[in-house]
Design an enzyme around this catalytic site. Structure first.
Site, short mmCIF file in Angstrom:
data_model
loop_
_atom_site.label_atom_id
_atom_site.label_comp_id
_atom_site.label_asym_id
_atom_site.label_seq_id
_atom_site.Cartn_x
_atom_site.Cartn_y
_atom_site.Cartn_z
NE ARG A 79 -3.42 2.40 2.75
CZ ARG A 79 -3.24 3.24 3.77
NH1 ARG A 79 -2.40 2.96 4.77
NH2 ARG A 79 -3.90 4.37 3.81
CG HIS A 108 -0.92 8.91 3.68
ND1 HIS A 108 -1.05 7.55 3.90
CD2 HIS A 108 -0.51 9.42 4.87
CE1 HIS A 108 -0.72 7.26 5.14
NE2 HIS A 108 -0.38 8.38 5.76
CD GLU A 110 -4.45 7.49 10.40
OE1 GLU A 110 -4.04 8.56 10.86
OE2 GLU A 110 -4.12 6.38 10.85
CG ASN A 149 -5.07 3.44 8.79
OD1 ASN A 149 -5.34 2.63 7.92
ND2 ASN A 149 -4.49 4.59 8.52
CE1 TYR A 166 0.14 2.42 13.61
CE2 TYR A 166 -1.82 3.42 12.68
CZ TYR A 166 -0.52 2.98 12.54
OH TYR A 166 0.12 3.10 11.33
CD GLU A 211 -1.43 3.81 8.22
OE1 GLU A 211 -1.09 4.18 9.36
OE2 GLU A 211 -1.55 4.60 7.27
C1 GBH Z 1 -0.94 6.90 10.82
O1 GBH Z 1 -1.33 8.02 11.51
C2 GBH Z 1 -0.58 7.47 9.52
O2 GBH Z 1 -1.49 7.11 8.50
C3 GBH Z 1 0.82 7.21 9.12
O3 GBH Z 1 1.18 8.13 8.13
C4 GBH Z 1 1.71 7.29 10.35
O4 GBH Z 1 3.06 7.24 10.02
C5 GBH Z 1 1.34 6.14 11.24
O5 GBH Z 1 -0.02 6.17 11.55
C6 GBH Z 1 2.13 6.06 12.53
O6 GBH Z 1 1.89 7.14 13.35
O7 GBH Z 1 -5.35 7.78 17.37
O8 GBH Z 1 -6.74 8.89 18.98
O9 GBH Z 1 -4.43 8.47 19.48
C7 GBH Z 1 -1.14 8.04 12.81
C8 GBH Z 1 -0.84 9.45 13.20
C9 GBH Z 1 -2.98 9.64 14.21
C10 GBH Z 1 -1.04 9.30 15.54
C11 GBH Z 1 -3.64 10.29 15.33
C12 GBH Z 1 -1.69 9.95 16.67
C13 GBH Z 1 -3.61 10.52 17.65
C14 GBH Z 1 -5.06 10.31 17.81
N1 GBH Z 1 -1.56 9.85 14.32
N2 GBH Z 1 -3.10 9.80 16.58
S1 GBH Z 1 -5.41 8.78 18.47
#
Ligand code: GBH
Length: 503
Positions: A118, A162, A208, A348, A350, A409
């Site tokens: 991707r 992006h 995002e 995505n 995390y 992601e």
């Molecule tokens: C993604 O964004 C991106 O798509 C990517 O470009 C980036 O490198 C990758 O993740 C790693 O960071 O989710 O409620 O905690 C993430 C970037 C998104 C991280 C918003 C912090 C804070 C809000 N950010 N997040 S929350």
């Protein structure tokens, strides 16, 4: 020392003798041959056949060549060139120099066993001014990249936005504050589907929504446990009021919908399209039916501004009521466009954004605070909880009936260093991946229609406001020499992809 070893060996012999003589006495077989000995099966956590094992990157984070071959400036060029915005004054001017090294980088993807990739297309490489005349050299770069991927059997998945908006559109329209940007985005999306659609079968419109809208147009507060909040930002670095921000949100989802229509109108037969959103992920405190129901309600509610409206074609009553005079203005036609039918949903994933329990009072759930001691990864915002890779796709399917879901992601940053032997031992990333993937496997085993996983990221890269400090890659990059070194987690990924099971 040697006396000690001798003594231990002697003890072992004594134990063996005791066992042998006792079995002789009572006539019981040795434990290893016993019929009631517990059989331990080898771990087997398989994914459905045809599952895509991919990695992800984005244009501004890896390409470099920021002003080459006719590329126009993007809002991230401007933002990173503004002193004080990025940690250590880092910029994406050179980044991973991927624009020149893409062949080596594709070969590395092949080596680490990826079956999909991707990447994102830099809009200002294609339309240096956002609209108007296309730049053939910009298009040629992505065309060569796609050929290179296909030549080694890696399926290309292209993201159209992006975050690197052409600066001209920011200057002219205030970026996504105007519907004109949404329309320009659709034109560019249709053009890309037309140009690459003979070889690219999967397009993601926007990556995002929540991050670039909230980070870029107001700055946002993120809960990281113990009542602590982080304030994060990004390009273009505006501080709009809530009402203005809701209108930007609306234009972003409208841009997505218009792009879906343009891709359908101008793309090739068989082209599939969806979005990639970092939905707010809600984890039920317990896996009871009541608690899961509460988590679903919260998911629909907390994502009313992006995911919910794109999949339902309406802003929830609660969202409109909650925002009162700050609610966006929109037409019914726009809502229809925003909810144009999709082929898949990309999420995505995390971290958990909310833990909920059921409640008898409206809205039917209660978010509990994240504890101060909650484990985190190296990134300060990154609350660790593998369960969110189970629940995010689960909610998408149970709430909206998605027939195809991609994890667009997932990954973590870690304090990676090259050891004396030249290797990178990212033990914590392997722990992270194994734990999260185990939950994803559990989701697919429970019937959640996940068709692929894209690990963020193929390589260490420019991590937005954190610069080059936070390394997310499977491949370590020395940003002085551009040397690439696959980390230990790359072996874990390769083995997982090869077996189509958690390694
Ligand atoms: C993604 O964004 C991106 O798509 C990517 O470009 C980036 O490198 C990758 O993740 C790693 O960071 O989710 O409620 O905690 C993430 C970037 C998104 C991280 C918003 C912090 C804070 C809000 N950010 N997040 S929350």
């Amino acid at each position: 020392m040697s006396t000690h070893v001798t003594r231990r060996d002697a003890a072992k012999v004594a134990a063996a003798v005791t066992l042998a003589s006792s079995s002789a006495t009572v006539g019981v077989a040795q434990p290893a041959q016993s019929s009631d000995a517990r059989e331990v099966r080898p771990p087997r956590r398989e994914f459905p056949s045809g599952f895509y094992w991919g990695t992800g990157t984005s244009s501004y984070q890896i390409e470099g060549a920021w002003n080459e071959d006719g590329k126009g400036p993007s809002i991230w060029d401007t933002y990173a060139h503004t002193p004080g915005k990025i940690k250590n004054g880092d910029t994406g001017d050179v980044a991973n120099d991927h624009y020149h090294r893409y062949k080596e980088d594709v070969a590395l993807l092949k080596d680490i066993g990826a079956t999909a990739y991707r990447f994102s297309i830099g809009w200002p490489r294609i339309f240096p001014e956002g609209v108007g005349q296309a730049n053939p050299k910009g298009l040629d770069f992505y065309s060569r990249l796609v050929d290179e991927l296909k030549a080694v059997g890696i399926e290309p998945f292209a993201t159209l936005y992006h975050w690197d908006l052409p600066q001209t559109l920011q200057d002219k329209y205030g970026g996504w504050q105007s519907k004109d940007t949404a329309k320009a985005f659709a034109d560019y999306a249709g053009y890309m589907a037309e140009q690459l659609g003979d070889r690219v079968k999967h397009f993601f419109t926007i990556n995002e929504f929540r991050s670039f809208v909230e980070g870029g147009y107001q700055g946002f507060d993120v809960q990281v446990g113990g009542g602590k909040t982080l304030h994060l930002g990004g390009a273009p670095g505006l501080r709009l009021s809530n009402g203005e921000l809701n209108q930007v949100r609306h234009h972003a989802v409208l841009g997505h919908g218009l792009a879906v229509q343009a891709i359908r109108a101008r793309g090739w037969a068989g082209t599939k399209v969806g979005f990639a959103e970092n939905m707010r992920t809600v984890v039920p405190v317990m896996e009871t039916p009541e608690c899961i129901k509460a988590a679903e309600r919260a998911t629909r509610d907390l994502n009313a501004d992006f995911t919910t409206v794109m999949l339902e074609g309406r802003y929830t009553d609660d969202y409109l009521k909650r925002n009162g005079k700050d609610a966006p203005t929109f037409t019914d036609d726009e809502l229809k466009t925003i909810a144009s039918p999709l082929d898949f949903v990309g999420v995505n994933v995390y971290r958990p954004n909310s833990y909920v329990t059921p409640s008898d009072d409206p809205p039917g759930y209660r978010s509990i605070p994240i504890n101060a001691s909650h484990p985190k990864t190296q990134s300060e915002w990154h609350v660790f909880d593998p369960q969110c890779l189970y629940w995010a796709p689960h909610h998408v399917q149970s709430l909206w009936g998605a027939k195809s879901i991609f994890i667009t992601e997932n990954g973590c940053s870690a304090s990676d260093v090259v050891a004396d032997d030249g290797k990178v031992y990212d033990s914590d990333r392997i722990m992270f991946l194994r734990a999260y993937l185990t939950q994803l496997q559990r989701a697919t085993a429970d019937g959640v229609a996940v068709n692929g996983y894209f690990l963020w990221s193929a390589q260490d890269n420019f991590e937005w406001i954190y610069g080059y400090g936070n390394r997310f890659g499977l491949i370590y990059v020395d940003f002085q020499t551009q040397k690439r070194t696959p980390k230990l987690s790359a072996s874990f990924f390769r083995e997982t992809a090869r077996r189509n099971a958690v390694a």
